[in-house]
Write a protein that holds these residues in place. Structure first.
Motif, PDB file in Angstrom:
ATOM      1  N   GLY A 150      18.004  36.804  39.671  1.00  0.00           N
ATOM      2  CA  GLY A 150      19.276  36.105  39.463  1.00  0.00           C
ATOM      3  C   GLY A 150      20.384  37.018  38.998  1.00  0.00           C
ATOM      4  N   LEU A 151      20.127  38.322  38.998  1.00  0.00           N
ATOM      5  CA  LEU A 151      21.094  39.294  38.485  1.00  0.00           C
ATOM      6  C   LEU A 151      21.784  40.017  39.641  1.00  0.00           C
ATOM      7  N   GLY A 152      22.582  41.009  39.312  1.00  0.00           N
ATOM      8  CA  GLY A 152      23.197  41.881  40.306  1.00  0.00           C
ATOM      9  C   GLY A 152      24.037  41.140  41.323  1.00  0.00           C
ATOM     10  N   ALA A 153      23.710  41.342  42.595  1.00  0.00           N
ATOM     11  CA  ALA A 153      24.518  40.772  43.680  1.00  0.00           C
ATOM     12  C   ALA A 153      24.122  39.351  44.046  1.00  0.00           C
ATOM     13  N   THR A 154      23.277  38.713  43.247  1.00  0.00           N
ATOM     14  CA  THR A 154      22.891  37.332  43.537  1.00  0.00           C
ATOM     15  C   THR A 154      24.140  36.458  43.676  1.00  0.00           C
TER      16      THR A 154
END
Length: 550
Positions: free
Chosen positions: A95-99
């Motif tokens: 659910g992090l980064g480019a999500t």
């Protein structure tokens, strides 16, 4: 790299070679109005159906972004208000980064964007499935691209399957949910994926045309997989009938694209709506949803108004499709069909922009009618029925091209429609200044504020050469000798003589109904008459005009 597939005659080769300038409406999905006006109370609700395709191959022992395409496949207007994806063991969403947050929305932002809720174990979710949510934000027939950041276990191998669940927004009588699965492939896997980008007649420049004829279908095929595909067959159909198959004689390399013609031309001359399809069928293709491209366009034969009246009650599929429903200014809505509120028949047209719809201010749309042939010096009466539930204006315009820019002559300026539950007839006369092919339009307009919206409804459009109405008087009340007017199945004649003959003429002067008067107040059955204007004459009395509107 883009290739041009050359075959058949020298002329066809030349046209295809210039395809980048000839194909003026390539990928017509991009020409759609950004927002889709949802018509309330559909007849039935289907389960939401869709496909998700993973466009990225996973790499074991890494944290990476996986790119996906979500495509809506149900054909009703049930949208998704909540999406949950459960990843297989070995791939865990972070659910992090480019999500993607919120979940992107490409075709109907009326439902808003569905926010990322986060990750619970192997499941990631967007949106909210609540009893009050009647307008989901996840819908795209063209495909939405989204991203999920994941951690891949070092021991992950082979093809891994993920499952997903969709919650319908409850637009119909009951919520309709759906589910599915998709495969995530390991890096290095050989993937076949052919996409049919678009199909259209080679020389088509608009989706409503006049006096079209023979043309050749052409499709664009792109290899979006990572391996070459050889001996690809492309099938073509018109209105459900296969008209030809073209086989590419050379392999189509990964990342390459080509224009493919159907070697059998098709005659589009008759007035009709034509549904075109082109598709491939490749064994092992990982995404069947992008194998087929579809295009619908309508051809009309011009109406010679000197001798033929034009009528459109928005009844048949052709009646509706032959109209160019154009956006002019404001929030981007166009006229749509209304089966709930109509003057006669099964449906009418409506243009609605709700209060507090951005951008506030003037909103305008047009209904442009098919092509008409007019004659120098002749006068034509354009009439229609209108209604507004709130506020709105209407106008009559004309021009020489089938587009908003062409509607340069105002036949009747915009005027407010009195808010009422009763339909009102409006009309104006136009005198031709040349013998030519011309288009007429009815416009809808208004100004939205934070508290005021727009509503314009149209039905039963008619254009007639008024020379056919010379000496005819309009009768609108029961005391004038004929009522009701307009009428549906029965009309009553008053103050007539028993034994006289009643003749009913169409606008061409032909007798379409006749009978003898049986009483001084005579009831006449007109159920066999189609919608339109007629002339009624009893014996040698003054003829009167009757409008049949069912």
């Amino acid at each position: 790299m883009k290739k041009i597939y050359l075959t058949a005659s020298v002329a066809l080769i030349g046209m295809i070679a210039n395809a980048q300038t000839t194909l003026k409406i390539a990928n017509p999905a991009k020409n759609k109005v950004a927002r889709t006006e949802r018509v309330a109370n559909p007849n039935s609700v289907q389960a939401v159906t869709s496909t998700i395709v993973c466009n990225t191959q996973y790499v074991a022992g890494t944290t990476m972004d996986l790119n996906f395409t979500y495509t809506t496949t149900n054909t009703d207007q049930e949208y998704v208000d909540s999406l949950a994806i459960t990843f297989p063991a070995g791939i865990t969403p972070t659910g992090l980064g480019a999500t993607s947050n919120p979940f992107p929305n490409t075709e109907d932002n009326g439902g808003g964007l569905e926010a990322l809720n986060g990750v619970t174990g192997q499941t990631i979710t967007w949106g909210s499935d609540t009893a009050t949510d009647q307008y989901g934000g996840i819908f795209s027939a063209a495909g939405i691209t989204f991203t999920v950041n994941v951690t891949v276990d070092p021991t992950a191998t082979a093809n891994l399957t993920a499952n997903y669940f969709m919650s319908g927004d409850g637009f119909g009588a009951t919520p309709a949910n759906g589910s599915g699965s998709f495969v995530i492939y390991p890096v290095g896997a050989a993937l076949k994926n052919l996409q049919t980008v678009f199909v259209q007649p080679l020389n088509l420049t608009a989706l409503n045309v006049c006096n079209y004829g023979m043309d050749t279908l052409i499709a664009k095929i792109k290899n979006i997989g990572n391996v070459a595909d050889s001996s690809t067959s492309v099938m073509f159909s018109v209105n459900g009938t296969v008209i030809g198959t073209t086989v590419l004689p050379t392999p189509l390399a990964a990342g390459d694209s080509t224009f493919v013609p159907c070697l059998v031309p098709f005659n589009f001359a008759p007035s009709n709506t034509y549904v075109l399809k082109a598709w491939t069928s490749v064994s092992g293709d990982i995404d069947a949803t992008n194998d087929t491209a579809t295009l619908a366009f309508t051809n009309s034969i011009s109406t010679a108004l000197s001798t033929t009246a034009y009528t459109n009650g928005i009844e048949s599929a052709y009646d509706y499709a032959s109209l160019t429903r154009a956006f002019v200014s404001g929030a981007g809505f166009v006229f749509g069909p209304s089966t709930a509120t109509k003057h006669t028949g099964l449906q009418a047209l409506f243009y609605t922009v709700a209060a507090n719809t951005a951008p506030l201010g003037v909103n305008e749309a047009m209904v442009i009618l098919p092509c008409m042939d007019v004659t120098l010096g002749e006068t034509y009466r354009i009439s229609y029925w209108k209604r507004s539930n709130t506020t709105g204006q209407s106008a009559i315009l004309t021009g020489l091209t089938n587009d908003v820019a062409g509607m340069s002559t105002v036949v009747k300026a915009y005027a407010a429609i009195t808010p009422t539950s009763v339909w009102i007839k409006d009309s104006a006369d136009f005198t031709a200044t040349a013998t030519e092919t011309r288009y007429f339009a009815i416009g809808g307009k208004g100004t939205t504020t934070a508290t005021v919206g727009i509503n314009v409804r149209l039905d039963d459009i008619n254009i007639v050469n008024i020379a056919s109405l010379v000496g005819v008087k309009n009768v609108a009340t029961a005391t004038s000798g004929l009522y009701p007017n307009p009428a549906t199945n029965t009309v009553t004649l008053t103050n007539v003589t028993v034994g006289e003959v009643v003749n009913v003429y169409n606008v061409l002067g032909s007798v379409v109904l006749t009978e003898k008067v049986s009483a001084t107040t005579h009831a006449m059955n007109i159920a066999t008459l189609a919608n339109g204007n007629y002339i009624v004459r009893v014996g040698n009395t003054t003829p009167v005009r009757l409008t049949v509107a069912k």
